[in-house]
Design a protein around this motif. Sequence first.
Motif, short mmCIF file in Angstrom:
data_model
loop_
_atom_site.label_atom_id
_atom_site.label_comp_id
_atom_site.label_asym_id
_atom_site.label_seq_id
_atom_site.Cartn_x
_atom_site.Cartn_y
_atom_site.Cartn_z
N ASN A 267 22.53 -1.14 -17.14
CA ASN A 267 22.15 0.23 -16.75
C ASN A 267 20.66 0.49 -16.96
N LEU A 268 20.09 -0.10 -18.01
CA LEU A 268 18.67 0.12 -18.31
C LEU A 268 17.76 -0.72 -17.43
N ASN A 269 18.30 -1.76 -16.82
CA ASN A 269 17.48 -2.66 -16.03
C ASN A 269 17.33 -2.12 -14.60
N VAL A 270 16.48 -1.11 -14.45
CA VAL A 270 16.20 -0.55 -13.12
C VAL A 270 14.79 -0.99 -12.72
N PRO A 271 14.54 -1.23 -11.42
CA PRO A 271 13.20 -1.66 -10.99
C PRO A 271 12.13 -0.59 -11.28
N ARG A 272 10.95 -1.05 -11.67
CA ARG A 272 9.81 -0.16 -11.91
C ARG A 272 8.61 -0.66 -11.10
N ILE A 273 7.71 0.25 -10.80
CA ILE A 273 6.53 -0.10 -10.00
C ILE A 273 5.27 0.20 -10.80
N ALA A 274 4.40 -0.81 -10.92
CA ALA A 274 3.12 -0.65 -11.62
C ALA A 274 2.03 -0.28 -10.62
N ILE A 275 1.35 0.82 -10.89
CA ILE A 275 0.28 1.32 -10.01
C ILE A 275 -1.00 1.44 -10.82
N GLN A 276 -2.11 0.89 -10.29
CA GLN A 276 -3.39 0.99 -10.99
C GLN A 276 -3.85 2.44 -11.00
N ARG A 277 -4.29 2.87 -12.18
CA ARG A 277 -4.78 4.24 -12.31
C ARG A 277 -6.00 4.46 -11.39
N GLY A 278 -5.97 5.53 -10.65
CA GLY A 278 -7.07 5.83 -9.74
C GLY A 278 -6.93 5.23 -8.36
N SER A 279 -5.80 4.57 -8.08
CA SER A 279 -5.61 3.94 -6.77
C SER A 279 -5.27 4.96 -5.68
N GLN A 280 -5.11 6.22 -6.04
CA GLN A 280 -4.86 7.31 -5.10
C GLN A 280 -3.65 7.06 -4.20
N ILE A 281 -2.59 6.48 -4.78
CA ILE A 281 -1.34 6.25 -4.05
C ILE A 281 -0.49 7.53 -4.10
N VAL A 282 0.01 7.91 -2.94
CA VAL A 282 0.91 9.06 -2.87
C VAL A 282 2.31 8.56 -3.25
N LYS A 283 2.87 9.04 -4.36
CA LYS A 283 4.14 8.52 -4.87
C LYS A 283 5.30 8.76 -3.91
N THR A 284 5.17 9.78 -3.06
CA THR A 284 6.26 10.03 -2.10
C THR A 284 6.32 8.97 -1.02
N HIS A 285 5.26 8.14 -0.92
CA HIS A 285 5.28 7.05 0.05
C HIS A 285 6.10 5.85 -0.45
N LEU A 286 6.46 5.86 -1.73
CA LEU A 286 7.25 4.77 -2.31
C LEU A 286 8.72 5.03 -2.01
N VAL A 287 9.14 4.65 -0.84
CA VAL A 287 10.50 4.92 -0.39
C VAL A 287 11.19 3.62 -0.01
N ASN A 288 12.51 3.69 0.05
CA ASN A 288 13.32 2.51 0.39
C ASN A 288 13.56 2.48 1.90
N VAL A 289 12.46 2.32 2.66
CA VAL A 289 12.52 2.31 4.12
C VAL A 289 11.80 1.06 4.62
N PRO A 290 12.44 0.28 5.50
CA PRO A 290 11.78 -0.94 6.02
C PRO A 290 10.48 -0.60 6.76
N TRP A 291 9.46 -1.47 6.60
CA TRP A 291 8.17 -1.38 7.26
C TRP A 291 7.42 -0.08 6.92
N SER A 292 7.71 0.49 5.78
CA SER A 292 6.93 1.67 5.37
C SER A 292 5.54 1.24 4.90
N VAL A 293 4.55 2.10 5.05
CA VAL A 293 3.14 1.80 4.72
C VAL A 293 2.77 2.54 3.45
N ILE A 294 2.13 1.82 2.52
CA ILE A 294 1.64 2.41 1.28
C ILE A 294 0.12 2.25 1.26
#
Length: 394
Positions: A267-294
């Motif tokens: 249960n504790l082993n869920v995937p996590r994503i490491a993002i560099q601080r200041g990379s200006q990534i919009v977190k809502t773009h991290l979706v489970n959709v094929p061919w999505s652009v980040i």
Amino acid sequence: KGSEARTLNTHHLRLYSASAAQAMYGGGYAAIKDRIALNVIKSVTDSVVARFATEDPKITVLTDDGDYFLQEKAKKLEKFASGQFYETGLYETGLEVLRDACITGTGILKIYEDPGNPGHICAERVFRDELRADPLDALYGKPRSIYQTKEVPRECLAEWYPKHATKIVMAGRLQETGIDERLSDMVTVIEAWHLPTRKGAGDGMHCVCIDNAMLESGPWKRDYFPFVFLHWGDPVVGMWGHGIAENLSALQTMVNKLANVAHESMNLNVPRIAIQRGSQIVKTHLVNVPWSVIEHTGPNAPQALVWPSIDPLILQEIRTLFAEGYELEGMSMLWAQAVKPAGLDSKPAQDTFNDTQSGRFMDKIKGYQRMYKDAAVQMFDLAAEIDERKEKAG
């Protein structure tokens, strides 16, 4: 003492059924989420029953220097026993009794005349909690008085004892079953037996009663009770044996703890994503959709982090405990599952392996076969009593 034993029997039933049964009657099971995930006790018990189910014991009646007529009588007794076994469904009932012995330590088979169909012999499985005996009287495993408490449908009881129909209509229950009593109309019936002091003494007794009437009372001539007891582990003191559920309860607790650890780790082993601080990534773009652009700023793209879910040592320990449960009861998992060990290809080697396993199990096999022999003897005696009664009635 009686309530403690019944509580222990219920606990062993819970261990086998992997649920919180309220009593031996099977009512009030817990929700699925509360059940045992890896049940060693049920696995071992079901394997034992499956192995014993491969062969139906047969009855052979032998004579001691008997003439032709005596030998013919012995053959007829063998046919009678075989016919009664199939008519009463004894082989199916015997496996249920064996399972009871594995769970509670003692399985019980009752041989009796059907009160609703006089002259008809029945074989019935009896729950251990239905029988009671004085602890001192049963100290060496052979009590002289025994009592059976059973819930019987009111309409059936009135049909069997029409002279007491009025009392039966007014009778009630004498014990709590843990089941909604509004769903059925049952009466508590107590049947008691007292063995004669010696053969022909005439001081044996048998009676059937409810809370407000004595339904039946008369002499008991046999020097044994109408029950056949099958013990998984023979009792040291008293008349009740020790079962697989009792023997493996501590091991089952260890398996439960390890299984819970493994479950929580998953249960504790869920995937996590490491993002560099200041990379200006919009977190809502991290979706489970094929061919999505980040879109991100900087050389380091987002990285998925996945850690090992379960320590392999935990899984190995669970497998080891499972195998140890089988070994503690005198068998290997390979023998229980009818699988030959790797490299054991020759017929003599396989026979030696099977003989070795069966040797460790021989006392259980003999006890199971003895149950059918004792049942046949009781059927012979009961049939003789029925014939004697019919002759006197003319």
